[in-house]
Motif scaffolding. Structure first.
Motif, short mmCIF file in Angstrom:
data_model
loop_
_atom_site.label_atom_id
_atom_site.label_comp_id
_atom_site.label_asym_id
_atom_site.label_seq_id
_atom_site.Cartn_x
_atom_site.Cartn_y
_atom_site.Cartn_z
N LEU A 1 15.78 -44.63 1.61
CA LEU A 1 16.24 -43.36 1.05
C LEU A 1 14.99 -42.62 0.59
N PHE A 2 14.68 -41.52 1.24
CA PHE A 2 13.42 -40.81 1.03
C PHE A 2 13.59 -39.63 0.08
N TYR A 3 12.62 -39.50 -0.84
CA TYR A 3 12.53 -38.30 -1.68
C TYR A 3 11.49 -37.37 -1.07
N GLY A 4 11.87 -36.12 -0.87
CA GLY A 4 10.95 -35.12 -0.34
C GLY A 4 10.89 -33.89 -1.23
N TYR A 5 9.79 -33.17 -1.13
CA TYR A 5 9.54 -32.05 -2.04
C TYR A 5 8.80 -30.93 -1.31
N VAL A 6 9.32 -29.72 -1.45
CA VAL A 6 8.74 -28.53 -0.81
C VAL A 6 8.64 -27.43 -1.85
N VAL A 7 7.53 -26.70 -1.84
CA VAL A 7 7.35 -25.55 -2.72
C VAL A 7 7.04 -24.32 -1.87
N VAL A 8 7.70 -23.22 -2.17
CA VAL A 8 7.42 -21.95 -1.49
C VAL A 8 6.87 -20.97 -2.53
N ASP A 9 5.65 -20.50 -2.31
CA ASP A 9 5.06 -19.45 -3.13
C ASP A 9 5.62 -18.12 -2.62
N LEU A 10 6.60 -17.58 -3.33
CA LEU A 10 7.35 -16.43 -2.82
C LEU A 10 6.48 -15.18 -2.63
N PRO A 11 5.66 -14.76 -3.62
CA PRO A 11 4.80 -13.60 -3.37
C PRO A 11 3.84 -13.82 -2.19
N LEU B 1 3.93 -12.21 5.32
CA LEU B 1 4.87 -11.61 6.27
C LEU B 1 4.75 -10.08 6.28
N GLY B 2 3.64 -9.58 5.81
CA GLY B 2 3.40 -8.14 5.85
C GLY B 2 4.28 -7.35 4.92
N GLY B 3 4.76 -7.99 3.82
CA GLY B 3 5.61 -7.28 2.87
C GLY B 3 7.06 -7.19 3.27
N ASP B 4 7.44 -7.85 4.34
CA ASP B 4 8.82 -7.76 4.85
C ASP B 4 9.71 -8.73 4.09
N ARG B 5 10.43 -8.25 3.09
CA ARG B 5 11.30 -9.09 2.27
C ARG B 5 12.52 -9.56 3.06
N ARG B 6 12.99 -8.75 3.97
CA ARG B 6 14.13 -9.18 4.80
C ARG B 6 13.75 -10.40 5.61
N LEU B 7 12.59 -10.34 6.25
CA LEU B 7 12.13 -11.48 7.04
C LEU B 7 11.91 -12.69 6.15
N ALA B 8 11.34 -12.48 4.96
CA ALA B 8 11.13 -13.60 4.04
C ALA B 8 12.45 -14.24 3.66
N GLN C 1 22.02 -19.36 1.17
CA GLN C 1 22.22 -17.95 0.83
C GLN C 1 21.48 -17.59 -0.47
N PHE C 2 21.53 -18.51 -1.43
CA PHE C 2 20.79 -18.31 -2.68
C PHE C 2 19.30 -18.15 -2.41
N ALA C 3 18.75 -19.04 -1.60
CA ALA C 3 17.32 -18.96 -1.28
C ALA C 3 17.00 -17.67 -0.54
N GLY C 4 17.87 -17.29 0.39
CA GLY C 4 17.63 -16.09 1.17
C GLY C 4 17.62 -14.81 0.35
N GLY C 5 18.27 -14.83 -0.80
CA GLY C 5 18.29 -13.64 -1.65
C GLY C 5 17.13 -13.53 -2.62
N LEU C 6 16.32 -14.57 -2.74
CA LEU C 6 15.25 -14.57 -3.74
C LEU C 6 14.18 -13.50 -3.52
N PRO C 7 13.75 -13.24 -2.26
CA PRO C 7 12.66 -12.27 -2.10
C PRO C 7 12.94 -10.89 -2.68
N THR C 8 14.21 -10.50 -2.74
CA THR C 8 14.52 -9.17 -3.28
C THR C 8 14.25 -9.10 -4.77
N ALA C 9 14.18 -10.25 -5.45
CA ALA C 9 13.97 -10.27 -6.90
C ALA C 9 12.53 -10.59 -7.28
N VAL C 10 11.66 -10.75 -6.30
CA VAL C 10 10.28 -11.15 -6.58
C VAL C 10 9.45 -9.93 -6.98
N PRO C 11 8.88 -9.92 -8.18
CA PRO C 11 7.98 -8.81 -8.55
C PRO C 11 6.65 -8.99 -7.85
#
Length: 550
Positions: free
Chosen positions: A411-421, A427-434, A537-547
């Protein structure tokens, strides 16, 4: 509290009812919306004729209503005749006699994060379970209806009659997201997921015990190359990229170069190899395995075609033209992708690129992936097997082939971090693509299995646990939960992780916004449960809230 017959109360009730039947994506966006609003909010503005001067007030009200609407709601749960404090205390069950308030601390924190600017009136909640001198009670007056939160689906964390300790900071409101952290537990049986140079399973000593390991490179390769409904290359606008030491030979000089004299091609190819791989680029063994984006390949292809045209079929002239091109253009990968949205393709934007021959072309990774390891001590055995000859004669005895391999379970534990900004910037500022990238990445982490020996081990599994955290503090792994090995059991692993997370929350109070999908019935500190689709869906909505920095 305004009654529904009054304009403010009636409008708030109508918005609450609309939220109850809105899809989960609209609700999620409404919970996270900042000053720019959300699609749902602007529909409410148009539907109810909200004046421009009142938009900010109603944006805050709408966000509060969204925060107080359970994810499972199918009809409005707002009760306009009750005070907010009473609803927070009994979870909407008026006849209940609860020892603790039904509203969870994280949900309350998200509500408080939607508060107005300093100077708003104090919350008028005399029946709330905390005293007026509590720091928690210093919040804006609630201008609309209250939300009935079902007591059975909430976990209490605030004790009735509790006075806030001025020496201790209360849990902070949910911050704007800068990082998305993904934690997962995935089970595998009788597999050889990732091998070392000796053909054995990769290992990691941790906590005084050897663990079976899957390297981050292995995980990333399977996620980026997955042939899956949520594959990265199926995202609209996701430019391709190619990782190879033979990009010039196999991608730049394609079908178009057939019929061109070999000497001409050789002269131009040598210069392009030097431009891409450095001074020793002509020797394949000396080249770095390099990632080039589609736009960079197109740049090189056009340059090669132009040089072929200018050489007029003369190898000597081709050599002179190529040398002049290299001198004049001072070709480098940075120049090749200049002005391109994704110079290194989508893969480069996510996982980065290091170019030793041209540091200016480096791309910092926005997605950071840790090595996965078993939460328990390694479980491995040596598998002895043979291959029999189907056409062997009766006098031919013994096996045709005798081999040995290693099989592991874990049983494997895995960990990923995404630096949203950083992701948005790459991605050239494309929040939709992010947003689409994050949505698909969550699916890939949960559903795509690493592994070799597919035909003999069928190493296909899915995550039995997936936790998403969004916040603005430095990320931290939960691997410490497994420094002391636990039993190879999902329920015990989740319990260890939950206990460690609760201890971190008690010490640091970082207030991440959390979503969890789990196959075991165990609550996690501040985490709302959901399906894989809801987490994606939660993850996909995060870029719109990133300052983003100005």
């Amino acid at each position: 509290m305004p009654e529904p017959s009054e304009p403010v109360g009636a409008r708030a009730c109508a918005i609450a009812a609309a939220l109850a039947v809105a899809d989960s994506g609209d609700r999620a966006a409404a919970r996270r919306m900042g000053p720019e609003g959300s699609a749902f909010f602007w529909r409410m503005v148009a539907r109810h004729g909200i004046a421009r001067s009142e938009e900010e007030k109603w944006r805050r009200i709408t966000r509060m209503l969204a925060l107080l609407t359970p994810a499972s709601a199918t009809k409005t749960v707002h009760q306009p005749g009750r005070k907010l404090g009473a609803v927070l205390a009994d979870g909407g069950a008026e006849t209940a006699r609860l020892d603790k308030p039904a509203l969870s601390e994280p949900r309350l924190a998200r509500l408080l994060a939607a508060r107005g600017p300093p100077g708003w009136k104090r919350w008028n909640a005399p029946s709330a379970p905390w005293r007026a001198n509590s720091r928690i009670s210093t919040r804006p007056a609630w201008p609309g209806p209250c939300c009935a939160r079902t007591a059975a689906t909430s976990r209490a964390t605030i004790t009735p009659g509790l006075t806030a300790d001025p020496n201790k900071s209360p849990r902070m409101p949910m911050p704007d997201p800068r990082f998305l952290q993904i934690h997962f537990l995935a089970p595998y049986t009788a597999a050889l997921l990732n091998r070392d140079d000796a053909g054995l399973a990769k290992r990691l000593p941790y906590g005084g015990h050897l663990r079976t390991r899957v390297s981050s490179q292995c995980l990333k390769r399977h996620w980026r190359l997955a042939d899956d409904p949520h594959a990265l290359d199926r995202i609209d606008g996701a430019d391709a990229a190619f990782r190879s030491r033979e990009i010039v030979e196999r991608k730049v000089f394609g079908d178009w170069s057939e019929g061109v004299a070999d000497d001409t091609i050789a002269a131009i190819r040598e210069v392009l190899l030097k431009a891409v791989y450095g001074d020793k680029g002509a020797d394949k063994k000396s080249r770095q395995t390099l990632l080039l984006g589609e736009v960079e390949v197109a740049y090189l292809t056009q340059a090669a075609q132009d040089m072929v045209a200018q050489s007029n079929g003369d190898p000597k002239q081709a050599k002179d033209v190529a040398a002049e091109w290299f001198k004049t253009h001072k070709a480098n990968l940075k120049a090749m992708g200049e002005g391109a949205k994704l110079p290194g393709g989508l893969v480069g934007a996510l996982f980065g690129r290091m170019v030793t021959s041209d540091p200016r072309a480096n791309i910092d990774a926005a997605v950071h992936v840790a090595h996965a390891f078993t939460v328990h001590a390694e479980e491995a055995e040596s598998d002895y097997f043979i291959a029999a000859d189907d056409l062997a004669r009766e006098e031919d005895t013994g096996a045709d082939t005798i081999q040995e391999t290693e099989l592991t379970s874990g049983l494997f534990y895995g960990y990923v971090v995404v630096d949203l900004p950083a992701l948005i910037d790459n991605l050239g500022g494309d929040r939709r693509l992010a947003g689409e990238v994050l949505h698909n990445l969550v699916y890939l982490v949960a559903e795509v299995s690493p592994g070799a020996k597919l035909g003999s081990t069928a190493p296909y599994s899915r995550a039995s646990f997936l936790l998403l955290e969004a916040g603005d503090r430095q990320p931290r792994s939960l691997a410490e939960a497994f420094r002391a090995p636990v039993a190879p059991d999902t329920a015990q692993a989740v319990a260890a992780l939950a206990d460690h997370l609760a201890a971190l929350d008690g010490a640091y109070a970082t207030a991440e916004d959390r979503r969890v999908m789990t196959l075991v019935n165990r609550d996690l500190s501040g985490a709302a449960r959901g399906t894989l689709a809801e987490l994606a869906q939660f993850a996909g909505g995060l870029p719109t809230a990133v300052p983003m920095p100005a």
